[in-house]
Design a protein around this motif. Structure first.
Motif, PDB file in Angstrom:
ATOM      1  N   ASN A 101       3.066 -14.129  -0.359  1.00  0.00           N
ATOM      2  CA  ASN A 101       4.447 -13.283  -0.424  1.00  0.00           C
ATOM      3  C   ASN A 101       4.189 -11.777  -0.497  1.00  0.00           C
ATOM      4  OD1 ASN A 101       6.442 -15.410   0.211  1.00  0.00           O
ATOM      5  ND2 ASN A 101       5.742 -16.424  -1.790  1.00  0.00           N
ATOM      6  N   LEU A 102       4.800 -11.359   0.271  1.00  0.00           N
ATOM      7  CA  LEU A 102       4.843  -9.630   0.406  1.00  0.00           C
ATOM      8  C   LEU A 102       6.074  -9.005   0.105  1.00  0.00           C
ATOM      9  CD1 LEU A 102       2.210  -9.016   3.399  1.00  0.00           C
ATOM     10  CD2 LEU A 102       1.787  -9.247   0.994  1.00  0.00           C
ATOM     11  N   GLY A 103       5.858  -7.871  -0.520  1.00  0.00           N
ATOM     12  CA  GLY A 103       7.459  -7.239  -0.817  1.00  0.00           C
ATOM     13  C   GLY A 103       7.428  -6.123   0.137  1.00  0.00           C
ATOM     14  N   ILE A 104       8.202  -5.116  -0.111  1.00  0.00           N
ATOM     15  CA  ILE A 104       8.307  -3.946   0.587  1.00  0.00           C
ATOM     16  C   ILE A 104       7.099  -2.873   0.361  1.00  0.00           C
ATOM     17  CG2 ILE A 104       9.787  -2.078   1.344  1.00  0.00           C
ATOM     18  CD1 ILE A 104      12.127  -3.963   0.934  1.00  0.00           C
ATOM     19  N   ASN A 105       6.453  -2.219   1.257  1.00  0.00           N
ATOM     20  CA  ASN A 105       5.574  -1.507   0.830  1.00  0.00           C
ATOM     21  C   ASN A 105       5.734  -0.263   2.078  1.00  0.00           C
ATOM     22  OD1 ASN A 105       3.574  -1.640   3.103  1.00  0.00           O
ATOM     23  ND2 ASN A 105       3.232  -3.546   2.259  1.00  0.00           N
ATOM     24  N   HIS A 106       5.118   0.830   1.629  1.00  0.00           N
ATOM     25  CA  HIS A 106       4.739   1.946   2.395  1.00  0.00           C
ATOM     26  C   HIS A 106       3.712   2.420   3.028  1.00  0.00           C
ATOM     27  CE1 HIS A 106       9.142   2.623   1.390  1.00  0.00           C
ATOM     28  NE2 HIS A 106       8.873   2.223   0.234  1.00  0.00           N
ATOM     29  N   THR A 107       3.345   2.592   4.325  1.00  0.00           N
ATOM     30  CA  THR A 107       2.054   2.964   4.803  1.00  0.00           C
ATOM     31  C   THR A 107       2.197   3.913   5.820  1.00  0.00           C
ATOM     32  OG1 THR A 107       1.801   1.157   6.556  1.00  0.00           O
ATOM     33  CG2 THR A 107       0.956   0.714   4.097  1.00  0.00           C
ATOM     34  N   LEU A 108       1.070   4.598   6.127  1.00  0.00           N
ATOM     35  CA  LEU A 108       1.379   5.512   7.190  1.00  0.00           C
ATOM     36  C   LEU A 108       1.152   5.071   8.660  1.00  0.00           C
ATOM     37  CD1 LEU A 108      -0.713   8.463   5.495  1.00  0.00           C
ATOM     38  CD2 LEU A 108       2.097   8.188   5.530  1.00  0.00           C
ATOM     39  N   GLY A 109       0.051   4.370   8.698  1.00  0.00           N
ATOM     40  CA  GLY A 109      -0.319   3.696   9.960  1.00  0.00           C
ATOM     41  C   GLY A 109      -0.834   2.543   9.904  1.00  0.00           C
ATOM     42  N   GLY A 110      -1.016   1.835  11.142  1.00  0.00           N
ATOM     43  CA  GLY A 110      -1.845   0.752  11.228  1.00  0.00           C
ATOM     44  C   GLY A 110      -1.018  -0.383  12.176  1.00  0.00           C
ATOM     45  N   SER A 111      -1.225  -1.319  12.221  1.00  0.00           N
ATOM     46  CA  SER A 111      -0.560  -2.554  13.024  1.00  0.00           C
ATOM     47  C   SER A 111       0.792  -2.821  12.447  1.00  0.00           C
ATOM     48  CB  SER A 111      -1.813  -4.020  13.135  1.00  0.00           C
ATOM     49  OG  SER A 111      -1.244  -4.787  11.982  1.00  0.00           O
ATOM     50  N   ASP A 112       1.527  -3.356  13.463  1.00  0.00           N
ATOM     51  CA  ASP A 112       2.970  -3.648  13.107  1.00  0.00           C
ATOM     52  C   ASP A 112       2.950  -4.720  11.916  1.00  0.00           C
ATOM     53  OD1 ASP A 112       3.733  -1.861  14.556  1.00  0.00           O
ATOM     54  OD2 ASP A 112       4.247  -3.375  16.453  1.00  0.00           O
ATOM     55  N   VAL A 113       1.809  -5.393  11.499  1.00  0.00           N
ATOM     56  CA  VAL A 113       1.834  -6.261  10.517  1.00  0.00           C
ATOM     57  C   VAL A 113       2.235  -5.699   9.305  1.00  0.00           C
ATOM     58  CG1 VAL A 113       0.309  -8.036   9.224  1.00  0.00           C
ATOM     59  CG2 VAL A 113       0.260  -7.710  11.886  1.00  0.00           C
ATOM     60  N   ARG A 114       1.894  -4.505   9.066  1.00  0.00           N
ATOM     61  CA  ARG A 114       2.069  -3.790   7.789  1.00  0.00           C
ATOM     62  C   ARG A 114       3.863  -3.682   7.331  1.00  0.00           C
ATOM     63  NH1 ARG A 114       2.153   0.179  11.645  1.00  0.00           N
ATOM     64  NH2 ARG A 114       3.375   1.954  11.266  1.00  0.00           N
ATOM     65  N   HIS A 115       4.675  -4.015   8.483  1.00  0.00           N
ATOM     66  CA  HIS A 115       5.997  -4.168   8.106  1.00  0.00           C
ATOM     67  C   HIS A 115       6.633  -5.424   7.841  1.00  0.00           C
ATOM     68  CE1 HIS A 115       6.290   0.082   9.641  1.00  0.00           C
ATOM     69  NE2 HIS A 115       5.624  -0.419  10.821  1.00  0.00           N
ATOM     70  N   GLU A 116       5.829  -6.362   7.803  1.00  0.00           N
ATOM     71  CA  GLU A 116       6.033  -7.704   7.376  1.00  0.00           C
ATOM     72  C   GLU A 116       6.282  -8.060   6.140  1.00  0.00           C
ATOM     73  OE1 GLU A 116       3.695 -10.975   9.080  1.00  0.00           O
ATOM     74  OE2 GLU A 116       3.565 -10.005  11.001  1.00  0.00           O
ATOM     75  N   THR A 117       7.432  -8.715   5.630  1.00  0.00           N
ATOM     76  CA  THR A 117       7.644  -8.969   4.298  1.00  0.00           C
ATOM     77  C   THR A 117       7.957 -10.235   4.299  1.00  0.00           C
ATOM     78  OG1 THR A 117       9.924  -8.606   4.432  1.00  0.00           O
ATOM     79  CG2 THR A 117       8.785  -6.760   3.616  1.00  0.00           C
ATOM     80  N   GLY A 118       7.880 -10.922   2.729  1.00  0.00           N
ATOM     81  CA  GLY A 118       8.128 -12.509   2.827  1.00  0.00           C
ATOM     82  C   GLY A 118       6.737 -13.042   3.211  1.00  0.00           C
TER      83      GLY A 118
END
Length: 131
Positions: A72-89
């Motif tokens: 389970n992932l919460g909200i995080n902030h990243t500069l770049g990478g694949s779109d998977v980095r935006h997934e939550t839950g």
């Protein structure tokens, strides 16, 4: 940036630039960073997360992985990478390399040629020693 929607050359140059910047910054006494290969995280997520949290905070944190390999992932902030980095839950930890299979050989060759020194340094396969 979005890896899937930008050019192969641009992505390669960004990857090289970011890694060289981090290597340069990490060579100073003022900046500390921990290099983590995505493939290592996917292969053994629990001990990697425990090691990272110990490195960052001084104490270990156990990653809770469900029986289907999800976290389970919460909200995080990243500069770049694949779109998977935006997934939550709930997100299943798995190697997502379908983009490599779709990449034409000439582009794979270009990426390998440009990034060859860093591929070797980080232990990634090259065209000659592809795993």
């Amino acid at each position: 940036w979005k890896f899937e929607q930008t050019s192969t050359l641009k992505n390669t140059i960004q990857w090289i630039s970011l890694n060289l910047l981090l290597e340069t910054m990490g060579a100073t006494d003022r900046v500390h960073y921990h290099r983590l290969l995505y493939e290592d995280l996917i292969r053994t997520p629990a001990p990697i997360i425990s090691e990272l949290t110990r490195w960052m905070t001084g104490h270990s944190e156990q990653l809770k992985i469900d029986s289907g390999g999800g976290v389970n992932l919460g909200i995080n902030h990243t500069l770049g990478g694949s779109d998977v980095r935006h997934e939550t839950g709930r997100v299943v930890l798995s190697r997502r390399a379908d983009w490599v299979d779709r990449l034409p050989s000439r582009k794979k060759n270009l990426v390998t040629l440009l990034s060859f020194p860093l591929l070797l340094r980080y232990g990634y396969p090259t065209l000659r020693n592809e795993a």
